[in-house]
Design a protein around this motif. Structure first.
Motif, PDB file in Angstrom:
ATOM      1  N   GLY A   1       0.810  -1.218   0.000  1.00 14.65           N
ATOM      2  CA  GLY A   1       0.000   0.000   0.000  1.00 14.65           C
ATOM      3  C   GLY A   1       0.835   1.256   0.000  1.00 14.65           C
ATOM      4  O   GLY A   1       0.484   2.247  -0.645  1.00 14.65           O
ATOM      5  N   LEU A   2       1.991   1.222   0.689  1.00 12.68           N
ATOM      6  CA  LEU A   2       2.875   2.393   0.725  1.00 12.68           C
ATOM      7  C   LEU A   2       3.401   2.755  -0.659  1.00 12.68           C
ATOM      8  O   LEU A   2       3.788   3.903  -0.896  1.00 12.68           O
ATOM      9  N   LYS A   3       3.434   1.794  -1.559  1.00 11.57           N
ATOM     10  CA  LYS A   3       3.992   2.035  -2.886  1.00 11.57           C
ATOM     11  C   LYS A   3       2.910   2.210  -3.948  1.00 11.57           C
ATOM     12  O   LYS A   3       3.201   2.246  -5.139  1.00 11.57           O
ATOM     13  N   LEU A   4       1.671   2.302  -3.518  1.00 10.16           N
ATOM     14  CA  LEU A   4       0.556   2.391  -4.466  1.00 10.16           C
ATOM     15  C   LEU A   4      -0.002   3.805  -4.568  1.00 10.16           C
ATOM     16  O   LEU A   4      -0.039   4.538  -3.593  1.00 10.16           O
ATOM     17  N   LYS A   5      -0.407   4.152  -5.764  1.00 10.59           N
ATOM     18  CA  LYS A   5      -1.197   5.347  -5.994  1.00 10.59           C
ATOM     19  C   LYS A   5      -2.598   4.872  -6.393  1.00 10.59           C
ATOM     20  O   LYS A   5      -2.774   4.235  -7.428  1.00 10.59           O
ATOM     21  N   LEU A   6      -3.577   5.147  -5.536  1.00 17.27           N
ATOM     22  CA  LEU A   6      -4.913   4.610  -5.768  1.00 17.27           C
ATOM     23  C   LEU A   6      -5.505   5.054  -7.095  1.00 17.27           C
ATOM     24  O   LEU A   6      -6.273   4.336  -7.717  1.00 17.27           O
ATOM     25  N   ARG A   7      -5.104   6.239  -7.561  1.00 12.18           N
ATOM     26  CA  ARG A   7      -5.661   6.711  -8.826  1.00 12.18           C
ATOM     27  C   ARG A   7      -5.221   5.831  -9.991  1.00 12.18           C
ATOM     28  O   ARG A   7      -5.905   5.763 -11.016  1.00 12.18           O
ATOM     29  N   SER A   8      -4.069   5.148  -9.830  1.00 11.00           N
ATOM     30  CA  SER A   8      -3.616   4.272 -10.902  1.00 11.00           C
ATOM     31  C   SER A   8      -4.352   2.941 -10.904  1.00 11.00           C
ATOM     32  O   SER A   8      -4.305   2.196 -11.885  1.00 11.00           O
ATOM     33  N   ILE A   9      -5.011   2.602  -9.795  1.00  4.19           N
ATOM     34  CA  ILE A   9      -5.777   1.358  -9.722  1.00  4.19           C
ATOM     35  C   ILE A   9      -7.133   1.517 -10.386  1.00  4.19           C
ATOM     36  O   ILE A   9      -7.654   0.580 -10.996  1.00  4.19           O
ATOM     37  N   VAL A  10      -7.708   2.706 -10.275  1.00  2.00           N
ATOM     38  CA  VAL A  10      -9.027   2.950 -10.856  1.00  2.00           C
ATOM     39  C   VAL A  10      -8.850   3.188 -12.353  1.00  2.00           C
ATOM     40  O   VAL A  10      -8.804   4.324 -12.822  1.00  2.00           O
ATOM     41  N   SER A  11      -8.718   2.107 -13.104  1.00  2.00           N
ATOM     42  CA  SER A  11      -8.501   2.182 -14.544  1.00  2.00           C
ATOM     43  C   SER A  11      -9.280   1.067 -15.216  1.00  2.00           C
ATOM     44  O   SER A  11      -9.591   0.041 -14.583  1.00  2.00           O
ATOM     45  N   PRO A  12      -9.614   1.210 -16.492  1.00  2.00           N
ATOM     46  CA  PRO A  12     -10.421   0.191 -17.183  1.00  2.00           C
ATOM     47  C   PRO A  12      -9.786  -1.185 -17.181  1.00  2.00           C
ATOM     48  O   PRO A  12     -10.470  -2.196 -16.987  1.00  2.00           O
ATOM     49  N   GLU A  13      -8.444  -1.248 -17.402  1.00  2.00           N
ATOM     50  CA  GLU A  13      -7.803  -2.566 -17.478  1.00  2.00           C
ATOM     51  C   GLU A  13      -7.823  -3.285 -16.132  1.00  2.00           C
ATOM     52  O   GLU A  13      -7.892  -4.522 -16.086  1.00  2.00           O
ATOM     53  N   VAL A  14      -7.781  -2.527 -15.024  1.00  2.00           N
ATOM     54  CA  VAL A  14      -7.801  -3.145 -13.705  1.00  2.00           C
ATOM     55  C   VAL A  14      -9.205  -3.605 -13.336  1.00  2.00           C
ATOM     56  O   VAL A  14      -9.438  -4.771 -13.002  1.00  2.00           O
ATOM     57  N   ILE A  15     -10.159  -2.689 -13.411  1.00  2.00           N
ATOM     58  CA  ILE A  15     -11.536  -3.032 -13.035  1.00  2.00           C
ATOM     59  C   ILE A  15     -12.149  -4.010 -14.028  1.00  2.00           C
ATOM     60  O   ILE A  15     -12.681  -5.062 -13.647  1.00  2.00           O
ATOM     61  N   GLY A  16     -12.049  -3.690 -15.317  1.00  2.00           N
ATOM     62  CA  GLY A  16     -12.629  -4.565 -16.332  1.00  2.00           C
ATOM     63  C   GLY A  16     -11.936  -5.905 -16.411  1.00  2.00           C
ATOM     64  O   GLY A  16     -12.589  -6.953 -16.498  1.00  2.00           O
ATOM     65  N   GLY A  17     -10.591  -5.898 -16.372  1.00  2.60           N
ATOM     66  CA  GLY A  17      -9.847  -7.152 -16.466  1.00  2.60           C
ATOM     67  C   GLY A  17     -10.146  -8.087 -15.321  1.00  2.60           C
ATOM     68  O   GLY A  17     -10.341  -9.294 -15.516  1.00  2.60           O
ATOM     69  N   SER A  18     -10.190  -7.570 -14.092  1.00  2.07           N
ATOM     70  CA  SER A  18     -10.433  -8.428 -12.925  1.00  2.07           C
ATOM     71  C   SER A  18     -11.853  -8.979 -12.921  1.00  2.07           C
ATOM     72  O   SER A  18     -12.068 -10.173 -12.660  1.00  2.07           O
ATOM     73  N   LEU A  19     -12.838  -8.134 -13.214  1.00  2.00           N
ATOM     74  CA  LEU A  19     -14.231  -8.592 -13.185  1.00  2.00           C
ATOM     75  C   LEU A  19     -14.522  -9.581 -14.313  1.00  2.00           C
ATOM     76  O   LEU A  19     -15.211 -10.592 -14.100  1.00  2.00           O
ATOM     77  N   LEU A  20     -13.998  -9.312 -15.511  1.00  2.00           N
ATOM     78  CA  LEU A  20     -14.211 -10.236 -16.624  1.00  2.00           C
ATOM     79  C   LEU A  20     -13.528 -11.575 -16.369  1.00  2.00           C
ATOM     80  O   LEU A  20     -14.095 -12.641 -16.646  1.00  2.00           O
ATOM     81  N   HIS A  21     -12.310 -11.534 -15.847  1.00  2.00           N
ATOM     82  CA  HIS A  21     -11.598 -12.788 -15.572  1.00  2.00           C
ATOM     83  C   HIS A  21     -12.324 -13.603 -14.509  1.00  2.00           C
ATOM     84  O   HIS A  21     -12.469 -14.832 -14.647  1.00  2.00           O
ATOM     85  N   PHE A  22     -12.792 -12.938 -13.462  1.00  2.00           N
ATOM     86  CA  PHE A  22     -13.529 -13.636 -12.404  1.00  2.00           C
ATOM     87  C   PHE A  22     -14.794 -14.284 -12.965  1.00  2.00           C
ATOM     88  O   PHE A  22     -15.085 -15.456 -12.688  1.00  2.00           O
ATOM     89  N   SER A  23     -15.536 -13.540 -13.772  1.00  2.00           N
ATOM     90  CA  SER A  23     -16.799 -14.052 -14.309  1.00  2.00           C
ATOM     91  C   SER A  23     -16.571 -15.225 -15.256  1.00  2.00           C
ATOM     92  O   SER A  23     -17.246 -16.262 -15.159  1.00  2.00           O
ATOM     93  N   ILE A  24     -15.617 -15.070 -16.167  1.00  2.00           N
ATOM     94  CA  ILE A  24     -15.358 -16.136 -17.143  1.00  2.00           C
ATOM     95  C   ILE A  24     -14.833 -17.390 -16.449  1.00  2.00           C
ATOM     96  O   ILE A  24     -15.231 -18.516 -16.779  1.00  2.00           O
ATOM     97  N   THR A  25     -13.945 -17.217 -15.476  1.00  2.00           N
ATOM     98  CA  THR A  25     -13.393 -18.365 -14.757  1.00  2.00           C
ATOM     99  C   THR A  25     -14.488 -19.144 -14.041  1.00  2.00           C
ATOM    100  O   THR A  25     -14.528 -20.384 -14.095  1.00  2.00           O
TER     101      THR A  25
END
Length: 523
Positions: free
Chosen positions: A68-92
């Protein structure tokens, strides 16, 4: 005292696997299984104690806090992160659940929960591997960690539903945590540089974040991660992360030992783990093509996918709540995935270079905003790596040469430098595609100021491979690394601490008008 025996096993096997080029964590896993095997062979009972459980849990919390100390939260809120994780979870889940239902003759609820448990990737392993290669802030590292955070949030929701419990009404206080950031910043400033700094990190990670979140019905892991991220923008966040490094490493040994000491599996559990390991590449392939869908380049998609190609300790946590009878098979599955994933990630860049011509044809011609090719224009001096050393180098050179550019693999850091008036752009020196698209017609000199030795070696080799004949200079802490950098193509590689001493001596001479000592004639 069983912990003394465990430490001995962990050290011996950790050292053994390190000598053959594998991460020590593989040895720690092997030590746990060796202890379980010894218990079966000798009849001496070996089982995890409450001490080991606490150490393992503290290690995970400290790891997530430092992530967490090395993270910038604004970089997490991105299409590839949100879309990639949700699509992978659903398809799996859509693919694995029916397969487990038919192959293992399970009921639909059990099959679905197993599919969910297998859909997650290991935050502990991926974060540790990325951190060891200093790639947490690289583009592919940030995408991987962002996806893992999304998966952890999904796991928390699943556990809450499976347990039939929901967070208490006090959990709403979490939304007010940003208001505490000024107070946390003041505490960090007031803690100094010694033991109080370490105690503050432990307090926030284990007590306020860990125990505090548990008290309101939320995950302690999530709490540690959030409190680390709240401090990420503080100038001393990296100092705090470094101060906790040794403590975190020691505690994490307990986590990997705990997995193995859980017990040796029966034949059915081994078969389940083996089949799960055989289909593990499908998990990475799915991540790869989903990330390409979001316009990531082949290299970033590959490195991100490889770091996520494993099974998660969060799957074990989910199983402990919803599928206790599947804990042992899933534990073996997770451990086996670690054994495969850890060494592969160690050689990730080399693997990509060998297969890039085969897999890069699938990437989109439209680039992701963070992955545009670079032209150096009329730049004469290039500084690669804009940390403290690189920034000091850049600022000193600017008064002598205006045609100067800095590169850094952290987009947020590059943006900060741009706001401060420096000519700094995002680029990853370990990205072979970056070198393929690099234009440097007027470049004369290059300073390699990146943190990691691998990045310096790759940059020196690629510059010479592209025909660059100018001057390349680097810094490093160790003499053997300096020799490797010179062999890779650099003209000079200086030892950081030695040069610091030279600089201090030169300042002394300049500011005190110190004269050479007079030699007296012998009497």
């Amino acid at each position: 005292m069983p912990e003394a025996i465990w430490i001995t096993f962990a050290f011996v096997l950790g050292l053994l696997v390190k000598t053959v080029g594998l991460p020590p964590l593989v040895g720690y896993l092997a030590a746990g299984f060796a202890l379980s095997g010894m218990s079966v062979m000798t009849g001496i009972e070996v089982e995890e104690t409450s001490v080991l459980q606490h150490i393992a849990h503290l290690g995970v919390l400290l790891l997530l806090f430092t992530v967490g100390l090395k993270l910038k939260l604004r970089s997490i809120v991105s299409p590839e992160v949100i879309g990639g994780s949700l699509l992978h979870f659903s398809i799996t889940c859509l693919v694995f659940a029916p397969g487990l239902y038919w192959l293992l003759d399970l009921d639909w609820t059990t099959a679905l929960m197993l599919a969910i448990a297998l859909s997650f990737s290991s935050t502990v392993l991926a974060a540790k591997v990325l951190e060891s290669k200093r790639e947490l802030r690289a583009f592919h590292g940030r995408v991987a960690i962002g996806i893992l955070i999304m998966q952890d949030l999904i796991a928390l929701v699943v556990m809450s539903i499976a347990a039939g419990k929901s967070p208490s009404e006090w959990a709403l206080l979490v939304f007010g945590l940003p208001l505490l950031r000024p107070l946390l910043f003041k505490l960090l400033d007031a803690s100094g540089h010694d033991e109080l700094l370490i105690l503050l990190g432990l307090l926030l990670a284990l007590v306020v974040g860990g125990l505090g979140f548990e008290a309101v019905g939320l995950s302690s892991e999530l709490g540690a991660l959030i409190f680390g991220a709240m401090l990420a923008n503080h100038p001393r966040s990296q100092e705090l992360a470094k101060s906790l490094w040794s403590v975190k490493e020691i505690f994490l040994v307990g986590f990997f030992l705990q997995i193995g000491i859980g017990g040796l599996p029966d034949q059915q559990a081994l078969m389940f783990a083996l089949v799960a390991a055989l289909v593990l590449p499908l998990k990475g392939i799915l991540f790869y093509f989903l990330l390409l869908l979001f316009r990531l380049r082949a290299r970033s998609s590959f490195l991100t996918s490889l770091s996520l190609t494993n099974y998660s300790e969060f799957g074990l946590i989910v199983a402990s709540v919803a599928l206790p009878q599947w804990l042992v098979p899933l534990a073996i599955t997770v451990a086996l995935s670690f054994v495969f994933s850890a060494p592969l990630n160690r050689f990730a860049h080399g693997i990509y270079e060998r297969i890039a011509h085969r897999i890069s044809r699938f990437e989109s011609h439209t680039r992701h905003p963070d992955e545009q090719p670079i032209s150096l224009g009329d730049t004469r001096i290039l500084v690669m790596g804009m940390g403290r050393t690189g920034t000091a180098t850049y600022d000193w050179l600017l008064s002598h040469e205006p045609r100067l550019m800095g590169l850094d693999s952290d987009p947020a850091k590059a943006e900060t430098h741009q706001k401060e008036g420096r000519n700094v752009v995002f680029a990853d020196a370990e990205d072979t595609t970056f070198w393929e698209g690099l234009h440097m017609p007027d470049l004369e000199s290059v300073v390699l100021a990146m943190n990691d030795i691998e990045g310096k070696l790759i940059a020196a080799r690629m510059l010479r491979k592209l025909g660059f004949t100018g001057y390349i200079v680097a810094h490093t802490l160790y003499a053997d690394e300096a020799e490797k950098i010179r062999e890779a193509g650099a003209d000079d590689a200086y030892l950081t601490m030695s040069e610091t001493g030279v600089a201090l001596a030169s300042h002394l001479m300049e500011n005190t008008e110190l004269q050479p000592a007079q030699v007296r004639n012998p009497v």
